[in-house]
Every structure is written in structure tokens, then in C-alpha cells.
Design a protein around this motif. Structure first.
Motif, PDB file in Angstrom:
ATOM      1  N   GLU A  84      26.372  32.514 -20.536  1.00 40.20           N
ATOM      2  CA  GLU A  84      25.127  33.146 -20.735  1.00 40.20           C
ATOM      3  C   GLU A  84      24.003  31.963 -21.130  1.00 40.20           C
ATOM      4  OE1 GLU A  84      24.554  36.671 -22.598  1.00 40.20           O
ATOM      5  OE2 GLU A  84      26.062  37.544 -21.798  1.00 40.20           O
ATOM      6  N   GLN A  85      23.217  31.753 -20.379  1.00 39.41           N
ATOM      7  CA  GLN A  85      22.391  30.563 -20.799  1.00 39.41           C
ATOM      8  C   GLN A  85      20.809  30.836 -20.664  1.00 39.41           C
ATOM      9  OE1 GLN A  85      23.785  27.333 -18.061  1.00 39.41           O
ATOM     10  NE2 GLN A  85      24.995  26.479 -19.757  1.00 39.41           N
ATOM     11  N   PRO A  86      20.399  31.153 -21.867  1.00 36.43           N
ATOM     12  CA  PRO A  86      18.942  31.556 -21.617  1.00 36.43           C
ATOM     13  C   PRO A  86      18.147  30.354 -21.189  1.00 36.43           C
ATOM     14  CG  PRO A  86      19.718  31.762 -24.106  1.00 36.43           C
ATOM     15  CD  PRO A  86      20.832  31.318 -23.160  1.00 36.43           C
ATOM     16  N   ALA A  87      16.768  30.546 -20.749  1.00 33.05           N
ATOM     17  CA  ALA A  87      15.952  29.430 -20.470  1.00 33.05           C
ATOM     18  C   ALA A  87      15.869  28.458 -21.374  1.00 33.05           C
ATOM     19  CB  ALA A  87      14.806  29.995 -19.767  1.00 33.05           C
ATOM     20  N   GLU A  88      15.737  28.486 -22.568  1.00 30.04           N
ATOM     21  CA  GLU A  88      15.349  27.623 -23.442  1.00 30.04           C
ATOM     22  C   GLU A  88      16.525  26.575 -23.899  1.00 30.04           C
ATOM     23  OE1 GLU A  88      16.680  30.730 -26.454  1.00 30.04           O
ATOM     24  OE2 GLU A  88      15.553  30.766 -24.542  1.00 30.04           O
ATOM     25  N   LEU A  89      17.616  27.184 -23.514  1.00 36.31           N
ATOM     26  CA  LEU A  89      19.012  26.433 -23.634  1.00 36.31           C
ATOM     27  C   LEU A  89      19.010  25.509 -22.646  1.00 36.31           C
ATOM     28  CD1 LEU A  89      21.634  25.887 -24.879  1.00 36.31           C
ATOM     29  CD2 LEU A  89      22.667  27.679 -23.510  1.00 36.31           C
ATOM     30  N   LYS A  91      16.714  24.409 -20.635  1.00 32.64           N
ATOM     31  CA  LYS A  91      15.844  23.195 -20.811  1.00 32.64           C
ATOM     32  C   LYS A  91      16.170  22.264 -21.551  1.00 32.64           C
ATOM     33  CE  LYS A  91      11.643  25.817 -19.591  1.00 32.64           C
ATOM     34  NZ  LYS A  91      10.378  26.686 -20.043  1.00 32.64           N
ATOM     35  N   MET A  92      16.631  22.610 -22.734  1.00 33.39           N
ATOM     36  CA  MET A  92      17.272  21.536 -23.806  1.00 33.39           C
ATOM     37  C   MET A  92      18.431  20.836 -23.395  1.00 33.39           C
ATOM     38  SD  MET A  92      19.935  21.117 -26.414  1.00 33.39           S
ATOM     39  CE  MET A  92      20.593  22.765 -26.643  1.00 33.39           C
ATOM     40  N   LEU A  93      19.237  21.488 -22.778  1.00 35.21           N
ATOM     41  CA  LEU A  93      20.545  20.635 -22.149  1.00 35.21           C
ATOM     42  C   LEU A  93      20.039  19.763 -20.975  1.00 35.21           C
ATOM     43  CD1 LEU A  93      23.348  23.554 -22.180  1.00 35.21           C
ATOM     44  CD2 LEU A  93      22.808  21.484 -23.926  1.00 35.21           C
ATOM     45  N   ALA A  94      18.982  20.264 -20.165  1.00 36.59           N
ATOM     46  CA  ALA A  94      18.738  19.286 -19.094  1.00 36.59           C
ATOM     47  C   ALA A  94      17.845  18.119 -19.593  1.00 36.59           C
ATOM     48  CB  ALA A  94      17.683  20.100 -18.368  1.00 36.59           C
ATOM     49  N   ALA A  95      17.401  18.191 -20.839  1.00 37.66           N
ATOM     50  CA  ALA A  95      16.632  16.991 -21.318  1.00 37.66           C
ATOM     51  C   ALA A  95      17.526  15.875 -21.859  1.00 37.66           C
ATOM     52  CB  ALA A  95      15.688  17.600 -22.494  1.00 37.66           C
ATOM     53  N   ILE A  96      18.957  15.962 -22.002  1.00 36.04           N
ATOM     54  CA  ILE A  96      19.916  15.173 -22.584  1.00 36.04           C
ATOM     55  C   ILE A  96      20.307  14.277 -21.480  1.00 36.04           C
ATOM     56  CG2 ILE A  96      22.191  15.060 -23.603  1.00 36.04           C
ATOM     57  CD1 ILE A  96      21.941  17.824 -24.625  1.00 36.04           C
ATOM     58  N   ASP A  97      19.926  12.887 -22.013  1.00 36.67           N
ATOM     59  CA  ASP A  97      20.687  11.787 -21.057  1.00 36.67           C
ATOM     60  C   ASP A  97      22.137  11.828 -21.431  1.00 36.67           C
ATOM     61  OD1 ASP A  97      18.220  11.072 -20.058  1.00 36.67           O
ATOM     62  OD2 ASP A  97      17.809   9.683 -21.953  1.00 36.67           O
ATOM     63  N   THR A  98      22.520  11.735 -22.536  1.00 36.88           N
ATOM     64  CA  THR A  98      23.742  11.481 -23.233  1.00 36.88           C
ATOM     65  C   THR A  98      24.372  12.291 -24.401  1.00 36.88           C
ATOM     66  OG1 THR A  98      23.560   8.971 -22.729  1.00 36.88           O
ATOM     67  CG2 THR A  98      25.283   9.665 -24.273  1.00 36.88           C
ATOM     68  N   LEU A  99      25.616  12.979 -24.187  1.00 38.89           N
ATOM     69  CA  LEU A  99      26.110  13.891 -25.004  1.00 38.89           C
ATOM     70  C   LEU A  99      27.154  13.007 -25.943  1.00 38.89           C
ATOM     71  CD1 LEU A  99      26.211  16.768 -26.090  1.00 38.89           C
ATOM     72  CD2 LEU A  99      27.918  17.232 -24.745  1.00 38.89           C
ATOM     73  N   VAL A 100      27.142  12.938 -27.079  1.00 38.67           N
ATOM     74  CA  VAL A 100      27.949  12.251 -28.046  1.00 38.67           C
ATOM     75  C   VAL A 100      28.810  13.211 -28.817  1.00 38.67           C
ATOM     76  CG1 VAL A 100      28.444  10.395 -29.810  1.00 38.67           C
ATOM     77  CG2 VAL A 100      26.314  10.410 -28.322  1.00 38.67           C
ATOM     78  N   ARG A 120      26.856  21.478 -16.072  1.00 34.19           N
ATOM     79  CA  ARG A 120      26.751  21.670 -14.736  1.00 34.19           C
ATOM     80  C   ARG A 120      25.628  22.773 -14.412  1.00 34.19           C
ATOM     81  NH1 ARG A 120      31.504  19.667 -11.013  1.00 34.19           N
ATOM     82  NH2 ARG A 120      32.702  18.527 -12.378  1.00 34.19           N
ATOM     83  N   GLN A 121      26.001  23.957 -14.955  1.00 39.22           N
ATOM     84  CA  GLN A 121      25.226  25.314 -14.868  1.00 39.22           C
ATOM     85  C   GLN A 121      23.846  24.941 -15.224  1.00 39.22           C
ATOM     86  OE1 GLN A 121      27.399  28.760 -15.768  1.00 39.22           O
ATOM     87  NE2 GLN A 121      25.514  29.488 -16.859  1.00 39.22           N
ATOM     88  N   ALA A 122      23.620  24.517 -16.353  1.00 40.34           N
ATOM     89  CA  ALA A 122      22.266  24.411 -17.297  1.00 40.34           C
ATOM     90  C   ALA A 122      21.312  23.407 -16.477  1.00 40.34           C
ATOM     91  CB  ALA A 122      22.509  24.053 -18.590  1.00 40.34           C
ATOM     92  N   ARG A 123      21.958  22.375 -15.963  1.00 43.82           N
ATOM     93  CA  ARG A 123      21.356  21.240 -15.506  1.00 43.82           C
ATOM     94  C   ARG A 123      21.066  21.537 -13.884  1.00 43.82           C
ATOM     95  NH1 ARG A 123      21.262  16.544 -18.982  1.00 43.82           N
ATOM     96  NH2 ARG A 123      21.578  14.910 -17.502  1.00 43.82           N
ATOM     97  N   GLY A 124      21.727  22.479 -13.340  1.00 44.63           N
ATOM     98  CA  GLY A 124      21.519  22.803 -12.031  1.00 44.63           C
ATOM     99  C   GLY A 124      22.235  21.758 -11.091  1.00 44.63           C
TER     100      GLY A 124
END
Length: 431
Positions: A84-89, A91-100, A120-124
Motif C-alpha cells: 500500500e502506497q499513499p500519494a505522499e509516500l 511523491k517522497m520516494l519519487a524525489a530520491i536520487d539515491t537510497l543509502v 518500482r511501484q512508487a516511481r512508476g
């Protein structure tokens, strides 16, 4: 406090992370500066990064979030369960360039695949590994293994689905290039022979003469003020309580002030701390003025409303400190990824330190330590972690001689490290 400068080897790794989109796993034996690179990256990168770790304590140590809270993943095996991924989640995950991801060795293959699917799901971008985000991982599989599931059904699922429990056997890495870089320059120990022996323990290839040298060095009674590294909380709590009780007088009893959502298993210090003058303590935070670092050992000299601790014959007043738990969120107005404080834990940055668990000693360095493995070491990497906390053979004390059964190495780790790791310059390391 001034952040440490990177060595040429560390700088080469940082530059590779910063100037490519490669997925990179940074590893290396204890004391090679993996945390130094991570901290440098967090402060200096031009990329939009989010930092996470598998446990609450590890996340606090790197100023990030736990993996589960950042990605809002369910606990337990995730497999192909719906996320489950609400809209704000999203948007937040789509904004990340790099996950450390720090302490990646504690991440299971199932959780690694869930990170991939979640991004993959959050960023489409369902056909791009990790939705097109760059993944940077830090950790040493020779030190910390993932916790195996207790449930027999979950164990059966792993046995049927994955080659092993480890993150590197996740399905995503079967089709996604991963650059694994092994740091070679050890900064904690200066003695080449001790470095060589520790390398042998790490890889589980200890020669008879090396074992004899370790046991000969450690075969003497430890002075009373030398910290004991033990394998269980019960041993540590017994030693610390016994030694505190031997000191006369009433203790200072400091109760932590906790605001917001803080789970008990991720408290960065004791909720109730009892101290007396003469108590041996360990600092749990770096001092902004550089007077001590996380892991420094001292002695309580005075207790009077606040606490004074003597370190190397110099007395310092120690005040309570605040640990902050963060959460990332996307600000739609600024179109930026923001990090906000969602909980605070305030306590003196001290812990009784006549003894500490091997697990909690992770990342610390000691001039001297008494290693108490109990009847036997019981997890892969445990003996290596304990021995590698000590800066020299002269500072090593062993409660009992080491036995071959104390050196446990997971063959899956040996396989992966031999197949995949490279030095910062690109060459394969010597075995």
C-alpha cells in the motif's frame, strides 16, 4: 566536531558513488572507514539522498530512518504481498536520487526484493530496477548476519525461494549489475601482524601459528578497569550491576525524557541510568567539541545534579544529549525532500562500561578489551567483531583460549565476496 578527511582509497569510493548511477556495495574489514565514507556522502553529495538502516539503533546512528518506516513496508516476510502506497509516500520516494542503506548485511533477500518492488511501484517505473533510483549499501557480511526467521513456514519459504538469506542473493541482483568494492586500508590497527591475523579470522582461514599467537597474547588476567566484551546481555548486565554495587554511596538515577514515537528496542541509551563516582562508563555520542568520541571509556569523577567524567586524566562535565528520530517527507511547495524530527530521546550519553555486548561494541575501538565468548561463539562473525575492536595484540585479553569452533564464517559470504568484490581501483582483491 571536524569530520575526518577521507583517505585516497575512501575518496575514490566517494567519487564513484557521486559521479555515477551505479549500484554500489561498499564493504571491508573492521576499521577501514565505511562509516567515514557514508558520513562524508551525507554531508557533501549533490544528489537527493535518503539514508536508512534495518534497525532503529542503526538508523539513529546514521541520522536516517528504518527501511520499514521509510518505505512503509509490512513486517515479516513480504514476498509478493500487495504494497500500500499513499500519494505522499509515492511523491517522497519519487524525489530520491539515491537510497543509502547502512548495515546492509542484516537485510534479508526478501527485504531487498521488497525495496526494489516498492521503489518500482512508487516511481512508476516497473521495468527499471529500484524504479531508477541508485542504491548504495554499506556493511560487512563477515561481521553481521541477517537474523534468521523463527517461524518454520518462513524458513521453508526462504529455503524454496532463495539461495540464501543474504541480501546479495535477492532476485533483483540476478539481473541488475552491482559494483561491490572492498576497502583494504585498515585505520584502527597499526600492527601488520595483528591485521594479518584478523584478516584470517574474518575469512575463517586461521593457521595454527596465528591461533597460537592470539592465545599467547590473550593468556593473562585482564586488569580490573579493562572493558569486557561478552556475547550475552545477561553476562554484561551481571558484570555491570556487580561492579556498580561494589562502589559505596547512593547512585545518581537519571531517567530519559522521551517525546514522540520511540520503540523500546531502539532506545539509543538506557532509559534509567544509574551512576556513582568511580563507575566506568562509555560515551555513546561524539562530542561536538572533540573531547570524546562514541566508544571513549572514562570514569565518573563527580555526581552533583550533572555528571563529570574523567578521560585520560582530564575531567569533563557531561550534559544530557538529545537523539532525534527522523522521517523523510516530500514538500510539494518547495518540491524538495525534507527530513523532519518525529521523536526525541534525551539522556546522558553514557553507559556503564565494565562490560558491553559484542554486538553493541560494533563500530567502536578500544585500546584494551577482555574477550569473553562464553562456552562458545554462537553466530557467524562474532569472534571477528570482538577481536577487531582492539587496536593491538598488547591490548588483547582472552577469558579463555580461542578454539577452532569459535571462528564461524558463512560459506555463502565467502562465495559472494570471492565472486563479486573489487578494490576501489577495480582490481579483484587477494583472497
Amino acid at each position: 566536531m571536524a569530520r575526518p578527511r577521507l583517505s585516497p582509497e575512501q575518496l575514490a569510493v566517494y567519487e564513484r558513488i557521486e559521479h555515477t548511477r551505479e549500484h554500489v556495495f561498499v564493504t571491508g574489514r573492521a576499521g577501514t572507514g565505511k562509516s567515514t565514507i557514508l558520513n562524508h556522502l551525507a554531508w557533501n553529495t549533490s544528489k537527493i539522498i535518503a539514508v536508512c538502516a534495518p534497525t532503529g539503533v542503526a538508523a539513529l546512528n546514521v541520522g536516517g530512518q528504518t527501511i520499514h518506516s521509510l518505505l512503509r513496508l509490512p513486517t515479516g516476510i513480504i514476498a509478493d504481498h500487495e504494497l500500500e502506497q499513499p500519494a505522499e509516500l509515492k511523491k517522497m520516494l519519487a524525489a530520491i536520487d539515491t537510497l543509502v542503506i547502512d548495515e546492509i548485511s542484516m537485510v534479508s533477500a526478501d527485504l531487498m526484493d521488497a525495496i526494489d518492488r516498492s521503489l518500482r511501484q512508487a516511481r512508476g517505473k516497473r521495468h527499471d530496477p529500484f524504479g531508477g533510483a541508485q542504491i548504495i549499501m554499506f556493511g560487512d557480511p563477515f561481521q553481521l548476519p541477517p537474523v534468521p526467521p523463527r517461524d518454520p513456514h518462513e524458513r521453508a519459504y526462504f529455503a524454496d525461494t532463495y539461495r540464501s538469506l543474504w541480501f546479495f542473493d535477492a532476485r533483483v541482483w540476478a539481473t541488475t549489475p552491482l559494483t561491490a568494492i572492498e576497502l583494504r586500508e585498515v585505520h584502527r590497527q597499526r600492527d601488520d601482524r595483528f591485521k594479518q591475523i584478523l584478516g584470517a579470522v574474518r575469512h575463517g582461514v586461521v593457521e595454527e601459528d596465528q591461533a597460537a599467537e592470539l592465545n599467547a597474547a590473550g593468556a593473562r588476567p585482564a586488569p580490573r578497569d579493562v572493558i569486557t566484551l561478552a556475547t550475552t546481555n545477561a553476562t554484561v548486565n551481571r558484570i555491570n550491576a556487580q561492579r556498580l554495587a561494589e562502589i559505596g554511596g547512593k547512585p545518581l538515577r537519571a531517567v530519559a525524557e522521551i517525546n514522540g514515537e520511540f520503540r523500546e528496542n531502539s532506545y539509543p541509551a538506557d532509559e534509567v541510568l544509574e551512576l556513582k563516582p568511580g563507575a566506568q562508563v562509555m560515551f555513546l555520542r561524539n562530542d561536538p567539541d572533540g573531547r570524546w568520541v562514541n566508544g571513549t571509556i572514562g570514569t565518573v569523577s563527580r555526581v552533583d545534579g550533572t555528571v563529570w567524567v574523567e578521560v585520560d586524566r582530564e575531567e569533563f562535565e557531561v550534559e544530557p544529549t538529545v537523539w532525534e528520530r527522523y522521517r523523510y517527507r516530500y514538500d510539494a511547495d518547495t518540491k524538495k525532500l525534507e527530513k523532519e524530527v518525529v521523536a526525541e530521546f534525551e539522556q546522558f550519553p553514557l553507559r556503564l562500561a565494565w562490560a558491553v555486548t559484542v554486538h553493541k561494541s560494533q563500530g567502536h575501538s578500544y585500546d584494551a578489551a577482555n574477550i569473553d565468548l562464553g562456552p562458545r561463539a554462537f553466530s557467524a562473525g562474532q569472534t571477528y567483531v570482538a577481536l577487531s575492536r582492539v587496536r593491538s595484540l598488547e591490548g588483547l585479553y582472552l577469558q579463555r583460549p580461542l578454539q577452532p569452533r569459535d571462528v564461524i564464517v558463512d560459506p555463502n559470504v565467502v562465495r559472494f565476496m570471492n565472486e563479486r568484490t573489487r578494490l576501489p581501483g577495480g582490481a579483484a582483491p587477494n583472497p
